[in-house]
Design an enzyme around this catalytic site. Structure first.
Site, short mmCIF file in Angstrom:
data_model
loop_
_atom_site.label_atom_id
_atom_site.label_comp_id
_atom_site.label_asym_id
_atom_site.label_seq_id
_atom_site.Cartn_x
_atom_site.Cartn_y
_atom_site.Cartn_z
CG HIS A 250 60.61 28.06 97.77
ND1 HIS A 250 60.58 29.25 97.51
CD2 HIS A 250 60.82 28.22 99.04
CE1 HIS A 250 60.68 30.12 98.49
NE2 HIS A 250 60.56 29.38 99.60
CE1 TYR B 66 62.86 34.94 88.64
CE2 TYR B 66 61.51 33.63 90.01
CZ TYR B 66 62.71 33.91 89.34
OH TYR B 66 64.02 33.22 89.88
N PRO C 11 71.11 37.07 86.68
CG PRO C 11 70.93 38.43 88.08
CD PRO C 11 71.34 38.26 87.00
CE LYS D 172 68.68 27.18 86.10
NZ LYS D 172 68.26 26.39 87.06
CE1 TYR E 270 63.76 30.10 88.62
CE2 TYR E 270 63.51 28.67 90.42
CZ TYR E 270 63.58 30.01 90.18
OH TYR E 270 63.96 30.85 91.10
#
Length: 400
Positions: A75, A205, A297, A301, A389
Site C-alpha cells: 500500500h 480511517y 492498534p 505499531k 506510519y
C-alpha cells in the site's frame, strides 16, 4: 526432571520469539522456543496485519519473506475519512521509496515456524507451568512441563521474554525494579474478519460522531474491519446484522462508496491500552515485544515494535557471545525505548485524532476536526503522519 541446555531460552512463539530464534540461528547462536499454546492455535491467531517498510525489509533479509512478497498487499497510502470527504495521505509522494505491506501476523508466524523447523530449530508447543529462575545470576534457567507431561529444566546463558503482556517473564522481575507507564482508553475495538472482497484498495480511517471505524484487508478475498465500541461491551450485543449496519453508517459517508458485506468468520473485542515498562531488562532476562510495551492498534505499531526490539537484541547477543562485550546488552533498553516512545506517541496521537471521547465535549470535537483539517491540508503535517506510519528507518548498528 530432565535437564537440557541451550544458549538462549526464548519464552513465547509469537513473532518476536520466532524471529529472534531465526535471526540468532543465522548468526550461529542456538535457542529453544517455549510456547504454551498449540502450533495450530498460534498459526491461526488473528492479530495485526500492517507491516512497516523496515519490518518487510527485515523479513526479506532474513530469508523468510518469499511468501509475503508474493501474497502481501503493498500500500502506498491511507485515507482519512471525515466530514463527508475522503483525504488520501500519499506515501509515494510524501516518503518516496517507503510503503506498508498488508500481510497478517499469523502468516508471518507460519513463515517463521516453517523456517525454524526446516533448519532443525526447536519449538516446544503446549508446554505448561513455565517459570524462570536465577535471572540475576550468570546461570539462569527455565523450568516447564512439556507436552508429554515430563518436567524439564532448560539451562541457558540468557532468557528472552517474548511471551506477551500476560506472560510469566515480566512478573518474574523483582518488585520495584520496573517503572510502569500506562494509560487506558474509554473505549474498545470490535474487530471483524469477513470473507468479502475489500471495498477499497487502501485502508480507510473514518472519524464520525458515532465513533471510529477502520476498513482494512487481509487478502483480495478477506477484509478486516474495526468499530469503536464501549469498553464493557460483549460480543452478544453485536450480531452480524448490527455490525454491518454500523460499519455502513460510519464508512458510507462519501459519495459513490458502497461497503460490500459477506460472511463474518471471526469477531472479538480488544481493550485499548498504552503500556511501557522501563527498563526492558533485568540481569540475564531481556523483554521484547508485548512483554515490554503495548500500543493502541490505531497506529499499527505492535508487531513492528516487536521486530525492532528483536533486531536490537540480536545484535547485542551476537556481540556478547562472539566477543564477550556486554556493551550492547547493557544498552538494550535504552536503544529500544527511543523507538518505543516515538511509536507510543504516534499511536496515542492517531487514537485521539480519530476516536469519539466524551459525547458532551463539543470543544474537544472541534479540536479534532481542526487538526484533521490541518493534517489533510498541510504538506508538513501529512509528511509527519506518513513517515511515522510507514515506520522510521532503523538506526545503523555496529554490524551494519
Amino acid at each position: 526432571m530432565r535437564t537440557e541446555r541451550t544458549q538462549v531460552a526464548i519464552v513465547g512463539a509469537g513473532p518476536a520469539g520466532l524471529l529472534l530464534s531465526h535471526l540468532l540461528h543465522r548468526r550461529g547462536i542456538g535457542s529453544v522456543v517455549l510456547e504454551i499454546r498449540s502450533r495450530e492455535y498460534v498459526e491461526r491467531r488473528v492479530r495485526a496485519g500492517v507491516l512497516e517498510q523496515g519490518t518487510v525489509d527485515t523479513l526479506m533479509e532474513a530469508g523468510v519473506g518469499e511468501r509475503m512478497a508474493r501474497e502481501g498487499l503493498p500500500h502506498h497510502g491511507i485515507e482519512l475519512r471525515y466530514g463527508g470527504r475522503g483525504h488520501r495521505i500519499a506515501f509515494e509522494r510524501l516518503v518516496p521509496g517507503r510503503r506498508i505491506t498488508v500481510y497478517g501476523q499469523q502468516e508471518v508466524v507460519k513463515d517463521l515456524i516453517a523456517a525454524r523447523l526446516a533448519d532443525g530449530g526447536r519449538i516446544d508447543f503446549e508446554v505448561s507451568d513455565v517459570a524462570v529462575h536465577d535471572i540475576d545470576t550468570d546461570a539462569p534457567s527455565v523450568t516447564y512441563v512439556d507436552a508429554s507431561g515430563e518436567r524439564v529444566r532448560l539451562e541457558c546463558d540468557v532468557i528472552a521474554g517474548c511471551d506477551g503482556f500476560h506472560g510469566v517473564t515480566r512478573p518474574s522481575i523483582p518488585e520495584g525494579v520496573l517503572t510502569v507507564y500506562e494509560r487506558d482508553y474509554p473505549f474498545a475495538w470490535l474487530g471483524v474478519l469477513a470473507r468479502v472482497r475489500p471495498s477499497a484498495e487502501e485502508l480507510i480511517y473514518a472519524r464520525t460522531e458515532r465513533g471510529f471505524a477502520l476498513h482494512s484487508m487481509r487478502s483480495s478475498e478477506v477484509s478486516r474491519f474495526y468499530l469503536q465500541v464501549e469498553p464493557d461491551e460483549g460480543l452478544e450485543a453485536w450480531p452480524d446484522e448490527r455490525i454491518w449496519a454500523e460499519l455502513k453508517t460510519r464508512l458510507e459517508t462519501v459519495p459513490g462508496f458502497t461497503l460490500e458485506t459477506g460472511p463474518i468468520m471471526e469477531k472479538g473485542i480488544t481493550p485499548m491500552r498504552s503500556f511501557v515498562v522501563e527498563p526492558m531488562q533485568y540481569g540475564r532476562l531481556y523483554l521484547a515485544g508485548d512483554a515490554a510495551h503495548i500500543v493502541p492498534p490505531t497506529g499499527a505499531k505492535g508487531l513492528n515494535l516487536a521486530v525492532a526490539d528483536v533486531r536490537v537484541l540480536t545484535e547485542a547477543l551476537v556481540a556478547w557471545f562472539r566477543t564477550g562485550s556486554a556493551e550492547l546488552l547493557e544498552g538494550y533498553s535504552r536503544a529500544c525505548l527511543k523507538r518505543v516512545w516515538r511509536a507510543q506517541h504516534f499511536s496515542w496521537w492517531m487514537t485521539t485524532l480519530l476516536h469519539t471521547f466524551d459525547s458532551d465535549d463539543a470543544y474537544g470535537r472541534r479540536l479534532q476536526l481542526s487538526y484533521l483539517d490541518y493534517v489533510t491540508s498541510s504538506e508538513a503535517a501529512a509528511t509527519t503522519l506518513a513517515e511515522n506510519y510507514v515506520g522510521l528507518p532503523f538506526e545503523k548498528g555496529p554490524h551494519d
